[in-house]
Structure formats: structure tokens, C-alpha cells
Enzyme design. Structure first.
Site, PDB file in Angstrom:
ATOM      1  N   CYS A 178      21.835  -5.588 -24.496  1.00 51.65           N
ATOM      2  CA  CYS A 178      20.601  -6.356 -24.553  1.00 51.65           C
ATOM      3  C   CYS A 178      20.889  -7.859 -24.538  1.00 51.65           C
ATOM      4  O   CYS A 178      20.058  -8.632 -24.123  1.00 51.65           O
ATOM      5  CB  CYS A 178      19.819  -6.011 -25.815  1.00 51.65           C
ATOM      6  N   SER A 229      19.249   8.191 -30.565  1.00 47.89           N
ATOM      7  CA  SER A 229      18.746   7.926 -29.216  1.00 47.89           C
ATOM      8  C   SER A 229      19.514   8.797 -28.237  1.00 47.89           C
ATOM      9  O   SER A 229      20.744   8.709 -28.161  1.00 47.89           O
ATOM     10  CB  SER A 229      18.942   6.441 -28.887  1.00 47.89           C
ATOM     11  N   ALA A 230      18.810   9.630 -27.462  1.00 42.79           N
ATOM     12  CA  ALA A 230      19.487  10.660 -26.655  1.00 42.79           C
ATOM     13  C   ALA A 230      20.406  10.092 -25.580  1.00 42.79           C
ATOM     14  O   ALA A 230      21.431  10.687 -25.263  1.00 42.79           O
ATOM     15  CB  ALA A 230      18.436  11.569 -26.012  1.00 42.79           C
ATOM     16  N   GLN A 286      24.963   4.966 -32.362  1.00 42.78           N
ATOM     17  CA  GLN A 286      26.294   4.978 -31.734  1.00 42.78           C
ATOM     18  C   GLN A 286      27.173   6.127 -32.185  1.00 42.78           C
ATOM     19  O   GLN A 286      28.220   6.365 -31.585  1.00 42.78           O
ATOM     20  CB  GLN A 286      27.020   3.645 -32.012  1.00 42.78           C
TER      21      GLN A 286
HETATM   22  N1  PLP Z   1      20.662   0.750 -32.090  1.00 43.82           N
HETATM   23  C1  PLP Z   1      21.912   0.667 -31.607  1.00 43.82           C
HETATM   24  C2  PLP Z   1      23.066   0.590 -32.544  1.00 43.82           C
HETATM   25  C3  PLP Z   1      22.130   0.628 -30.224  1.00 43.82           C
HETATM   26  O1  PLP Z   1      23.375   0.543 -29.738  1.00 43.82           O
HETATM   27  C4  PLP Z   1      21.017   0.685 -29.353  1.00 43.82           C
HETATM   28  C5  PLP Z   1      21.179   0.594 -27.883  1.00 43.82           C
HETATM   29  O2  PLP Z   1      21.721  -0.359 -27.370  1.00 43.82           O
HETATM   30  C6  PLP Z   1      19.733   0.803 -29.922  1.00 43.82           C
HETATM   31  C7  PLP Z   1      19.600   0.832 -31.283  1.00 43.82           C
HETATM   32  C8  PLP Z   1      18.513   0.892 -29.065  1.00 43.82           C
HETATM   33  O3  PLP Z   1      18.361   2.200 -28.575  1.00 43.82           O
HETATM   34  P1  PLP Z   1      17.393   2.482 -27.311  1.00 43.82           P
HETATM   35  O4  PLP Z   1      18.116   1.946 -26.127  1.00 43.82           O
HETATM   36  O5  PLP Z   1      17.281   3.977 -27.278  1.00 43.82           O
HETATM   37  O6  PLP Z   1      16.103   1.817 -27.588  1.00 43.82           O
END
Ligand code: PLP
Length: 392
Positions: free
Chosen positions: A330, A196-197, A176
Site C-alpha cells: 500500500c 484475509s484469504a 500474514q
Molecule cells: N493487515 C496486514 C498485516 C496486511 O499485510 C494486509 C495486506 O496488505 C492487510 C491487513 C489488508 O488486507 P486486505 O488486502 O485483505 O484488505
């Protein structure tokens, strides 16, 4: 009708400049970076140039960067890959992302000593509380940089010092904060860091894991010898180009981006308080802890009447053209209240009636004002329906 996207913590739009950088790799230069012929060598040169760029932006060495499929894989790779049989203990917090918590559960089920600490009331864990939970078996600590639901920042240098004092490694999920806060791995003191891009205007399905040089690491995705044997699978060359370009732009433009988001966040906070008064409870710890500049998370507790239905709240906002989440993307869609809000001590009815606004570079003052106006209208309507005769 206006369509207003205020869910940038879930994902961000692709920056056209990032798409432009990716385009040649998606079309003309499609070689496999492991092939020995010219097309493969060209792809390899591209991947390694991106690795150097990403490393430089994080204050790391190129060999310390492993490209992955995103934040979830980076977190899994860190939590599994940094486990050692000598020190199988893992310490984390109940406010972490599922990509960390589910691995912690799996490691506990497999017999590792796993401690999931309750965060403080702001969502962050104090270094002293962490220090008290570490012992000689603790090999790895995983604590996020900014909480994706409420925006609280961790004191990473303080937490890193506590880890170092006990010989434990510190992994942070910086998914984030990439592009919003400085991510110099040396200054933060972390041993591993996930990116994460798609959270900073890059493409989905590509991420990176920084692992400090010399740290024993077991590959999580096994297969070919790509990524120096640390992650099998053909490199997502276009994605990697997109990640590197998006991160470079984010670091270049960090100051104006932060100023833009901070101003909008302050405006939205003020207007929400004016519009909803004591009907709202802030989950984002304004004024009591350092926070990320793009998140505003609030709950609407029952206030003497029946609890508000959180999912209806989001659906009604969507009908008004305002797209937001209840917390992590999620978990929205499921009726379960957010595990983060429960960890912060909210009761279930309060946690269930939650809205997370997350702002982006395309958000304007008019957008913020419109969203506040629509939320106030929706809450007023839902309260009147839920408790006819009671004016709130
Ligand atoms: N970690 C955090 C703090 C996130 O906000 C997210 C995405 O919701 C993720 C991990 C997961 O990332 P990705 O969507 O690239 O798998």
C-alpha cells in the site's frame, strides 16, 4: 526474460484447488444466502458449512466467525466494533498496518484516548511495555501477529495475559500468519483475530473476523441482518468457499509449507550476506526475535556515498524480472519511507532504500539465487552511477 514474483506478503496466487472449489458457486449455484427459495437455502447451507470449517480450523465456535471483504475490513470492524463507551481507550503500536493505524487516528480525532506505542527495535512490543501502557480506560488493544513488512512475530499469549490482567480485549491482525503458523485462538489468548484469504492462496476481497463469543460487538458495515446482524451485505458465497478451502489446505499442509519457506529463507539470507556483505542492514530481526518464515527485509544505507533511491531500486529489479516491494504494497509507489522502518529507528535515507522479499510455495532455490544475483548487480550499478569513481 525470467519473471519472478517474490511479493507473496502482498498477495499470493490462487491455488487451483481453491478455484476448483469456488467454480460451482461462481457458475451454477449463484443463489443469495438470504433468499428463502431453494437456491438461497443451498447458498445458506454452503456459507454455514464454511463457517463451521473456518471455526474448527481456528479452534473457535461457528457463531464467533464473521465473514468480511478482507483484512482491511476485518481490522476496521474490530477497532470500531469492539469499542465500548465505558472503556473507550485503544492501545496499539506504531508498526501496525495502516488498516489499524488509520482507524486509531480516526478514533483519537473523535475523542477516544488512543495510545500508539513505539515497538521495540525488532518491531514487536514486549508484554511488559504493553502492561505499563494499559489503564482502566483501555477497552481494546490491537497488535499484529506477524509484521507484514519485516516479519517479526508478537508474543500473543504474553500480550493477552497483560490485557486480561487489566480487563482489556486483545485483537490481532493475523493476515500474514494464516496458513504459516498455528492460529488456535484459545492458545493465542486473543479475543478477536483478522484474516484475509488472498494472503494464503485464496481469492481477493474476502476475509474473516473471529470475535470471542459473548463480546459486545457493534456492526461496522451496517445494512441487512446477515452474519447474525454483525455485518450487513450479501455474503460473497464463492469467496467464502475459497477462503474456507484455502485455510483448510494451509492448515493441512502447514508443516511442509513452513519447512519449504524456512529453508528458502535461510538460503536467501546466507546468499544475500555473501553477495552484499556490510552494504546491507537487516530489518527482519534474524537471530534476535521470532520471525515469520516468508519475509526477508533489508535496507541499503548510504555507505559513505549518496543514498540509493528506493523506488529506482525496485524499478531496476523489476526490469531484471524480479518483483518485490519496499515494504507494505500500500505504501510502495509513494516516495515516503515506510512507517514501520521509521518506527524501528531507521533514518529516512536508510528506510527509503529498502527491499522486502517475500517467498511463496511456488518459489524455488533457483529463484532465490537468481534474485540475489540480480539485486547485487542492480545495487552495484546504481552505486557506480550515483558515485562514479567510487567502487562499492
Ligand atoms: N493487515 C496486514 C498485516 C496486511 O499485510 C494486509 C495486506 O496488505 C492487510 C491487513 C489488508 O488486507 P486486505 O488486502 O485483505 O484488505
Amino acid at each position: 526474460m525470467r519473471r519472478l514474483y517474490l511479493d507473496h506478503a502482498a498477495t499470493t496466487p490462487l491455488d487451483p484447488r481453491v478455484l476448483e472449489a469456488m467454480h460451482p458457486v461462481l457458475t451454477a449455484h449463484y443463489g443469495n444466502a438470504s433468499s428463502v427459495h431453494a437456491a438461497g437455502r443451498q447458498a445458506r447451507v454452503t456459507v454455514e458449512a464454511c463457517r463451521e470449517q473456518v471455526a474448527a480450523l481456528l479452534g473457535a465456535e461457528p457463531a464467533e466467525i464473521v465473514f468480511t471483504s478482507g483484512g482491511t475490513e476485518s481490522d476496521n470492524a474490530a477497532l470500531y466494533g469492539l469499542r465500548t463507551p465505558e472503556r473507550p481507550g485503544l492501545v496499539t503500536s506504531a508498526a501496525e498496518h495502516e488498516a489499524v493505524l488509520r482507524v486509531a487516528e480516526a478514533r483519537a480525532a473523535a475523542g477516544d484516548p488512543v495510545v500508539v506505542l513505539a515497538p521495540g527495535p525488532t518491531g514487536a512490543l514486549a508484554p511488559a511495555a504493553l502492561a505499563a501502557a494499559l489503564d482502566d480506560a483501555t477497552g481494546l488493544v490491537s497488535l499484529m501477529h506477524a509484521n507484514n513488512e519485516v516479519g517479526t512475530l508478537s508474543d500473543l499469549p504474553g500480550l493477552a495475559a497483560a490485557c486480561r490482567a487489566r480487563g482489556a480485549l486483545l485483537h490481532t491482525d493475523a493476515v500474514q500468519t494464516a496458513g504459516l503458523l498455528p492460529l488456535d485462538v484459545g492458545a493465542l489468548g486473543v479475543d478477536a483475530l483478522s484474516l484475509s484469504a488472498h494472503k494464503f492462496y485464496g481469492p481477493k476481497g474476502v476475509g474473516a473476523l473471529y470475535v470471542r463469543g459473548g463480546t459486545p460487538f457493534t456492526p461496522f458495515v451496517r445494512g441487512g441482518a446477515q452474519e447474525r446482524g454483525r455485518r450487513g451485505g450479501t455474503e460473497n458465497v464463492a469467496g467464502i468457499v475459497g477462503l474456507a478451502r484455502a485455510l483448510a489446505l494451509a492448515v493441512d499442509e502447514a508443516a511442509p509449507r513452513r519447512a519449504h519457506l524456512e529453508a528458502l529463507q535461510a538460503r536467501m539470507r546466507r546468499h544475500l550476506e555473501e553477495a552484499l556483505g556490510d552494504l546491507l542492514v537487516w530489518n527482519t530481526p534474524f537471530g534476535t526475535a521470532p520471525i515469520a518464515p516468508h519475509i526477508l527485509n533489508l535496507s541499503l544505507p548510504p555507505a559513505g556515498g549518496p543514498p540509493l533511491d528506493g523506488e529506482m531500486l525496485l524499478l531496476n529489479l523489476d526490469l531484471e524480472g524480479v518483483m518485490v516491494s519496499a515494504g507494505s504494497a500500500c505504501t510502495s509507489g509513494a516516495l515516503e519511507p515506510s512507517h514501520v522502518l521509521l518506527a524501528l529507528g531507521r533514518d529516512r535515507a536508510t528506510a527509503a532504500a529498502t527491499v522486502r522479499f517475500s517467498l511463496g510455495m511456488d518459489t524455488t532455490e533457483a529463484d532465490v539465487d537468481y534474485a540475489v544475483d540480480r539485486l547485487a548487480a542492480v545495487v552495484g550499478r546504481m552505486r557506480r552511477v550515483a558515485a562514479p569513481g567510487q567502487v562499492r
